[in-house]
Design a protein around this motif. Structure first.
Motif, short mmCIF file in Angstrom:
data_model
loop_
_atom_site.label_atom_id
_atom_site.label_comp_id
_atom_site.label_asym_id
_atom_site.label_seq_id
_atom_site.Cartn_x
_atom_site.Cartn_y
_atom_site.Cartn_z
N ALA A 1 0.84 -1.20 0.00
CA ALA A 1 0.00 0.00 0.00
C ALA A 1 0.87 1.26 0.00
CB ALA A 1 -0.94 -0.01 1.21
N ALA A 2 1.93 1.26 0.80
CA ALA A 2 2.84 2.41 0.85
C ALA A 2 3.54 2.60 -0.49
CB ALA A 2 3.86 2.23 1.97
N ARG A 3 3.95 1.51 -1.11
CA ARG A 3 4.64 1.59 -2.41
C ARG A 3 3.71 2.15 -3.48
NH1 ARG A 3 9.40 -0.37 -4.46
NH2 ARG A 3 9.39 -0.95 -6.66
N LEU A 4 2.48 1.66 -3.50
CA LEU A 4 1.51 2.15 -4.49
C LEU A 4 1.17 3.62 -4.26
CD1 LEU A 4 -0.79 -0.98 -4.66
CD2 LEU A 4 0.61 -0.07 -6.53
N THR A 5 1.02 4.01 -3.00
CA THR A 5 0.75 5.41 -2.68
C THR A 5 1.90 6.30 -3.15
OG1 THR A 5 -0.64 4.77 -0.80
CG2 THR A 5 0.25 7.01 -0.80
N ALA A 6 3.13 5.87 -2.90
CA ALA A 6 4.30 6.64 -3.34
C ALA A 6 4.34 6.75 -4.87
CB ALA A 6 5.58 6.00 -2.81
N TYR A 7 3.88 5.73 -5.55
CA TYR A 7 3.83 5.71 -7.01
C TYR A 7 2.73 6.64 -7.53
CZ TYR A 7 2.94 3.76 -11.69
OH TYR A 7 2.71 3.59 -13.03
N GLY A 8 1.74 6.92 -6.68
CA GLY A 8 0.62 7.76 -7.09
C GLY A 8 -0.64 6.99 -7.44
N ALA A 9 -0.63 5.69 -7.18
CA ALA A 9 -1.81 4.86 -7.44
C ALA A 9 -2.78 4.98 -6.27
CB ALA A 9 -1.40 3.40 -7.64
N PRO A 10 -4.07 4.90 -6.55
CA PRO A 10 -5.05 4.96 -5.46
C PRO A 10 -4.99 3.68 -4.63
CG PRO A 10 -6.15 4.39 -7.51
CD PRO A 10 -4.71 4.71 -7.86
N VAL A 11 -5.22 3.82 -3.34
CA VAL A 11 -5.32 2.67 -2.42
C VAL A 11 -6.60 2.89 -1.62
CG1 VAL A 11 -4.30 1.50 -0.44
CG2 VAL A 11 -2.84 2.29 -2.32
N THR A 12 -7.59 2.04 -1.86
CA THR A 12 -8.88 2.15 -1.19
C THR A 12 -9.08 0.92 -0.32
OG1 THR A 12 -9.74 3.35 -3.11
CG2 THR A 12 -11.36 2.46 -1.54
N TRP A 13 -8.97 1.12 0.99
CA TRP A 13 -9.10 0.02 1.95
C TRP A 13 -10.56 -0.38 2.07
CZ3 TRP A 13 -5.02 -2.51 3.92
CH2 TRP A 13 -3.76 -1.89 3.79
N ASP A 14 -10.78 -1.68 2.34
CA ASP A 14 -12.12 -2.23 2.46
C ASP A 14 -12.09 -3.33 3.52
OD1 ASP A 14 -14.52 -3.69 2.17
OD2 ASP A 14 -14.57 -3.36 0.02
N ASP A 15 -12.93 -3.19 4.56
CA ASP A 15 -12.94 -4.17 5.64
C ASP A 15 -14.19 -5.04 5.62
OD1 ASP A 15 -14.83 -2.36 6.47
OD2 ASP A 15 -13.89 -1.93 8.40
N ALA A 16 -14.80 -5.23 4.45
CA ALA A 16 -16.06 -5.95 4.34
C ALA A 16 -15.95 -7.46 4.49
CB ALA A 16 -16.73 -5.62 3.00
N ILE A 17 -14.74 -8.02 4.42
CA ILE A 17 -14.58 -9.47 4.55
C ILE A 17 -13.88 -9.76 5.87
CG2 ILE A 17 -13.58 -11.55 3.55
CD1 ILE A 17 -13.67 -10.19 0.82
N PRO A 18 -14.60 -10.39 6.82
CA PRO A 18 -13.98 -10.71 8.11
C PRO A 18 -12.76 -11.62 7.94
CG PRO A 18 -16.37 -11.02 8.20
CD PRO A 18 -16.00 -10.79 6.75
N GLY A 19 -11.73 -11.34 8.72
CA GLY A 19 -10.52 -12.16 8.70
C GLY A 19 -9.55 -11.84 7.58
N ARG A 20 -9.85 -10.82 6.80
CA ARG A 20 -8.96 -10.42 5.72
C ARG A 20 -8.82 -8.90 5.70
NH1 ARG A 20 -10.17 -14.06 0.41
NH2 ARG A 20 -9.13 -15.91 1.21
N ARG A 21 -7.59 -8.46 5.53
CA ARG A 21 -7.33 -7.04 5.25
C ARG A 21 -7.16 -6.94 3.76
NH1 ARG A 21 -2.53 -5.05 7.06
NH2 ARG A 21 -3.43 -2.98 7.07
N ARG A 22 -7.73 -5.90 3.16
CA ARG A 22 -7.63 -5.79 1.70
C ARG A 22 -7.81 -4.35 1.26
NH1 ARG A 22 -13.02 -7.35 -1.42
NH2 ARG A 22 -14.49 -6.20 -0.15
N PHE A 23 -7.31 -4.11 0.04
CA PHE A 23 -7.56 -2.83 -0.60
C PHE A 23 -7.67 -3.04 -2.09
CE2 PHE A 23 -2.85 -2.80 -0.34
CZ PHE A 23 -2.52 -2.58 -1.68
N HIS A 24 -8.27 -2.05 -2.75
CA HIS A 24 -8.36 -2.03 -4.21
C HIS A 24 -7.49 -0.88 -4.71
CE1 HIS A 24 -12.10 -4.19 -3.17
NE2 HIS A 24 -11.80 -4.86 -4.25
N THR A 25 -6.99 -1.07 -5.91
CA THR A 25 -6.22 -0.05 -6.59
C THR A 25 -6.50 -0.19 -8.07
OG1 THR A 25 -4.01 0.96 -6.79
CG2 THR A 25 -4.11 -1.46 -6.82
N THR A 26 -5.87 0.62 -8.88
CA THR A 26 -5.98 0.47 -10.33
C THR A 26 -4.59 0.50 -10.95
OG1 THR A 26 -6.27 2.86 -10.64
CG2 THR A 26 -8.28 1.52 -10.49
#
Length: 123
Positions: free
Chosen positions: A85-110
């Motif tokens: 997530a930090a690498r993508l943010t530094a690159y300028g890509a969006p990082v959208t966190w989503d906690d909708a699935i219990p037991g998993r941390r996740r994010f979407h990007t493009t």
């Protein structure tokens, strides 16, 4: 009984616009750290590029009239989600966190073409 069994996902193919190979290499190899895989000669003439990291293989194929996949996406399990997530943010890509699935941390990007990617890590 079906007489067959689905064993594993071999690869996922995403589309890219004509001429997008260098941007794909910069992102998938340069930012995500994947290794470019040579395409078979019969397919290389079509353009696009293939990438691999561990058991994850992504193919990017040239599509005339390209439109990004904004909903359909690969879900890629990783270790080190915060570092990515930090690498993508530094690159300028969006990082959208989503906690909708219990037991998993996740994010979407493009990717640079607007294709949606999901990265997730079990907690």
């Amino acid at each position: 009984m079906t007489g067959f069994a689905l064993d594993a996902l071999d690869h996922v193919q995403l589309a890219l616009p004509p001429g997008g190979e260098e941007a794909a290499r910069a992102y998938y190899a340069g930012v995500l750290g994947m290794t470019e895989k040579s395409k078979p000669a019969g397919l290389a003439a079509r353009g696009g590029c293939w990438f691999r990291s561990g058991a994850v293989e992504l193919h990017l194929g040239v599509e005339q009239g390209f439109l990004p996949a904004r909903t359909a996406h690969p879900g890629i399990r990783i270790r080190g989600l915060d570092a990515l997530a930090a690498r993508l943010t530094a690159y300028g890509a969006p990082v959208t966190w989503d906690d909708a699935i219990p037991g998993r941390r996740r994010f979407h990007t493009t990717d640079p073409f607007g294709n949606r990617l999901e990265f997730l890590e079990d907690t």
